[in-house]
Design a protein around this motif. Structure first.
Motif, PDB file in Angstrom:
ATOM      1  N   ASP A  26       6.053 -13.830  -1.705  1.00  0.00           N
ATOM      2  CA  ASP A  26       6.803 -12.981  -2.428  1.00  0.00           C
ATOM      3  C   ASP A  26       7.551 -11.890  -1.995  1.00  0.00           C
ATOM      4  O   ASP A  26       8.479 -11.430  -2.464  1.00  0.00           O
ATOM      5  CB  ASP A  26       6.075 -12.576  -3.729  1.00  0.00           C
ATOM      6  N   LEU A  27       6.932 -11.187  -1.077  1.00  0.00           N
ATOM      7  CA  LEU A  27       7.603  -9.854  -0.439  1.00  0.00           C
ATOM      8  C   LEU A  27       8.083 -10.066   1.146  1.00  0.00           C
ATOM      9  O   LEU A  27       8.561  -9.214   1.690  1.00  0.00           O
ATOM     10  CB  LEU A  27       6.420  -8.647  -0.262  1.00  0.00           C
TER      11      LEU A  27
ATOM     12  N   VAL B  53       3.823  -8.233  -7.865  1.00  0.00           N
ATOM     13  CA  VAL B  53       2.910  -9.244  -6.760  1.00  0.00           C
ATOM     14  C   VAL B  53       1.425  -8.932  -7.382  1.00  0.00           C
ATOM     15  O   VAL B  53       0.658  -9.629  -7.215  1.00  0.00           O
ATOM     16  CB  VAL B  53       3.207  -8.750  -5.327  1.00  0.00           C
ATOM     17  N   SER B  54       1.369  -7.534  -7.507  1.00  0.00           N
ATOM     18  CA  SER B  54      -0.284  -7.045  -7.679  1.00  0.00           C
ATOM     19  C   SER B  54      -0.541  -7.805  -9.230  1.00  0.00           C
ATOM     20  O   SER B  54      -1.634  -8.113  -9.160  1.00  0.00           O
ATOM     21  CB  SER B  54      -0.087  -5.487  -7.945  1.00  0.00           C
TER      22      SER B  54
ATOM     23  N   ILE C 131       1.357 -12.323  -1.079  1.00  0.00           N
ATOM     24  CA  ILE C 131       2.312 -11.238  -0.316  1.00  0.00           C
ATOM     25  C   ILE C 131       3.030 -11.639   0.415  1.00  0.00           C
ATOM     26  O   ILE C 131       4.312 -11.301   0.466  1.00  0.00           O
ATOM     27  CB  ILE C 131       1.179 -10.107  -0.005  1.00  0.00           C
ATOM     28  N   SER C 132       2.688 -12.438   1.370  1.00  0.00           N
ATOM     29  CA  SER C 132       3.687 -12.926   2.368  1.00  0.00           C
ATOM     30  C   SER C 132       4.700 -13.904   1.724  1.00  0.00           C
ATOM     31  O   SER C 132       6.061 -13.658   2.201  1.00  0.00           O
ATOM     32  CB  SER C 132       3.036 -13.978   3.452  1.00  0.00           C
TER      33      SER C 132
ATOM     34  N   ILE D 259       2.205  -1.856   3.486  1.00  0.00           N
ATOM     35  CA  ILE D 259       3.315  -2.339   4.104  1.00  0.00           C
ATOM     36  C   ILE D 259       4.111  -1.264   4.801  1.00  0.00           C
ATOM     37  O   ILE D 259       4.739  -1.513   5.945  1.00  0.00           O
ATOM     38  CB  ILE D 259       4.263  -2.692   2.968  1.00  0.00           C
TER      39      ILE D 259
ATOM     40  N   VAL E 254      -1.538 -11.140  -8.105  1.00  0.00           N
ATOM     41  CA  VAL E 254      -2.450 -11.332  -7.891  1.00  0.00           C
ATOM     42  C   VAL E 254      -4.057 -10.889  -8.771  1.00  0.00           C
ATOM     43  O   VAL E 254      -5.072 -11.783  -8.573  1.00  0.00           O
ATOM     44  CB  VAL E 254      -2.954 -10.325  -6.581  1.00  0.00           C
TER      45      VAL E 254
ATOM     46  N   VAL F 155       6.667  -5.174  -5.590  1.00  0.00           N
ATOM     47  CA  VAL F 155       5.118  -4.924  -5.448  1.00  0.00           C
ATOM     48  C   VAL F 155       4.447  -5.136  -6.572  1.00  0.00           C
ATOM     49  O   VAL F 155       3.326  -5.416  -6.499  1.00  0.00           O
ATOM     50  CB  VAL F 155       4.954  -3.801  -4.616  1.00  0.00           C
TER      51      VAL F 155
ATOM     52  N   ILE G 181      -1.073  -2.012  -1.565  1.00  0.00           N
ATOM     53  CA  ILE G 181      -0.145  -2.864  -0.807  1.00  0.00           C
ATOM     54  C   ILE G 181       1.093  -2.204  -0.636  1.00  0.00           C
ATOM     55  O   ILE G 181       1.594  -2.410   0.632  1.00  0.00           O
ATOM     56  CB  ILE G 181       0.345  -4.014  -1.760  1.00  0.00           C
ATOM     57  N   ASN G 182       1.708  -1.394  -1.259  1.00  0.00           N
ATOM     58  CA  ASN G 182       2.828  -0.513  -0.715  1.00  0.00           C
ATOM     59  C   ASN G 182       2.530   0.355   0.524  1.00  0.00           C
ATOM     60  O   ASN G 182       3.295   0.296   1.108  1.00  0.00           O
ATOM     61  CB  ASN G 182       3.302   0.152  -1.996  1.00  0.00           C
TER      62      ASN G 182
END
Length: 269
Positions: free
Chosen positions: A139-140, A69-70, A136-137, A101, A73, A66, A97-98
């Protein structure tokens, strides 16, 4: 570069050659006993200056994926927005984000009370919020609601340089709201901690939307009823805040009350 304190195995607080403090990310840089000197700077993957100390406490609560990803971004945001962007954005966005989710996995959807304002007043930031959802979609492997583009865009807006001298009244209102929460729950609120910073950030968002309300969605209406039953004390506190804001000519919608309940629960945790 001098490592002066370990945050975790891959993140440390360091001093550069000018004796300025920074946060460094690099595989294994937190392993050796501190203090020690890093001669091979290729071990440092990223550095962040001027990070608020209160944000350090949340780093270990955020998965590495996460955080990565941040960072990706925020890099995208910096290349698309001309204004200076606060280094704190990487950490506040990762936390958001965390948290989101976790809510989505529980079947909960965070409301976006400023959606139409953001789309019209900050189209660039909203577009970047949509691009962030794709990252996000990919990578996570998690699909967040489209409205999250607005919530993420708010982080981008808040991270840009702001002239706080024109926001004195908002600061007073925020301080009063924090006092209401503190008195109601007989709660000591650490104003140097990240939970406090996170709550104040949300209140800043709320005050941007003074008097401009949209009807609560059917999904969030159900969620609102459920949350008020599950957390009756928090709901009563939010009602006190709502009464206070009414005297400031600010009327909270159920959507905004729902958001406040969620954030106050985090403040109390």
């Amino acid at each position: 570069m001098q490592v002066i304190k370990k945050v975790n195995n891959n993140i440390a607080i360091c001093l550069d050659n000018n004796n300025k403090e920074l946060i460094a990310i690099g595989k294994g840089i937190g392993y050796p006993k501190t203090p020690y000197k890093i001669d091979d700077l290729s071990k440092i993957e990223r550095t962040f200056y001027d990070i608020e100390p209160s944000y350090l406490e949340l780093i270990n609560t955020i998965p590495e994926q996460v955080m990565n990803v941040s960072i990706k971004v925020v890099d995208m945001v910096r290349t698309n927005i001309d204004k200076p962007i606060s280094s704190n954005l990487v950490f506040t966005l990762a936390d958001h984000i965390n948290f989101t989710i976790k809510l989505v996995k529980k079947g909960m959807i965070l409301p976006a009370p400023l959606k139409y304002d953001i789309q019209n007043l900050y189209p660039k930031e909203y577009e970047l919020g949509e691009k962030a959802l794709h990252i996000i979609s990919k990578d996570l492997s998690v699909l967040l609601p489209r409205d999250e583009a607005c919530n993420i865009a708010l982080h981008f807006i808040n991270a840009q340089a702001i002239d706080t001298s024109s926001h004195n009244n908002d600061h007073i209102i925020i301080s009063d709201i924090v006092d209401i929460v503190s008195r109601y729950f007989k709660l000591y609120i650490d104003k140097t901690g990240f939970n406090y910073s996170r709550f104040v950030t949300h209140l800043q968002y709320l005050l941007k939307n003074k008097g401009d309300h949209k009807n609560i969605s059917s999904v969030n209406k159900s969620m609102f009823k459920s949350v008020t039953k599950e957390y009756p004390d928090t709901f009563k506190c939010v009602e006190k805040i709502s009464d206070y804001l009414t005297h400031q000519d600010i009327v909270l919608s159920d959507e905004e009350k729902l958001y406040l309940i969620l954030h106050i629960n985090r403040l109390r945790s």
